[in-house]
Design a protein around this motif. Structure first.
Motif: not given
Length: 211
Positions: A20-28
């Motif tokens: 989830q953290s990786a996906r959030r950062f990728a979203g940024s």
């Protein structure tokens, strides 16, 4: 890293929060890059150049139809014989401005010279993101500059693994505009299962030579 290994990584890390953290950062990352190729500046430290992340983002740009994800690798030292696409020095960060993104990958201390340039880029309007390693030491100055940061912890996942997760997530299928969980203005991407099939086909092709 191929999509099968990424899928396995996600299965192993399910429930840890890293996916989830990786996906959030990728979203940024997706939200910050402009619509054209060349505005994503990827830089490491003097002792670490993020070649693998550059290659993976370049692949994601091609496979997902998002040329803006293809990075410009910024180097602390550019050999005289370097090809044009690998000849961007730190001056490229100094020239960064609005609608550009500086992604700093720090496996060790980023150094004052780099931090000063990145800070100037932020003041000029660039978005600053940081992927780093908790073992790198005091990262407060870097995090103070960054709009968003993700820090790997080798006791759980190392920086290399986090980079794979982020790059894979960068080209994933996203909800449409206004859908819950999706960044504002996101566009619908092809489903991951379809992309997985395309990536498996790609594995049989000759390796890329860009990086």
């Amino acid at each position: 890293m191929d999509a099968v290994r990424v899928a396995h990584l996600r299965e192993v890390l399910a429930g840890t929060g890293w996916v989830q953290s990786a996906r959030r950062f990728a979203g940024s990352l997706r939200a910050s890059v402009g619509p054209h190729r060349g505005g994503l500046l990827l830089v490491g430290t003097e002792s670490y150049e993020p070649w693998h992340l550059a290659a993976h983002l370049d692949d994601e740009a091609a496979w997902s139809g998002l040329p803006e994800l293809s990075p410009t690798l910024v180097r602390h030292r550019v050999p005289p014989s370097a090809p044009a696409h690998l000849s961007a020095g730190l001056g490229r960060i100094e020239a960064a401005g609005r609608r550009e993104t500086v992604l700093v990958v720090a496996s060790g201390p980023p150094g004052g010279g780099l931090l000063e340039r990145v800070h100037d880029a932020r003041r000029a309007g660039a978005t600053v993101l940081a992927l780093d390693d908790r073992a790198a030491g005091d990262l407060r100055d870097l995090h103070g500059i960054a709009h968003d940061a993700l820090t790997a912890d080798a006791s759980e996942v190392d920086l290399d693994t986090v980079q794979h997760l982020v790059s894979a997530a960068a080209g994933e299928s996203l909800p449409g505009p206004g859908a819950a969980g999706g960044p504002p203005g996101s566009r619908l991407r092809r489903p991951f299962r379809d992309r997985l099939s395309r990536l498996v086909d790609h594995l049989s092709a000759p390796p890329p030579t860009r990086w």
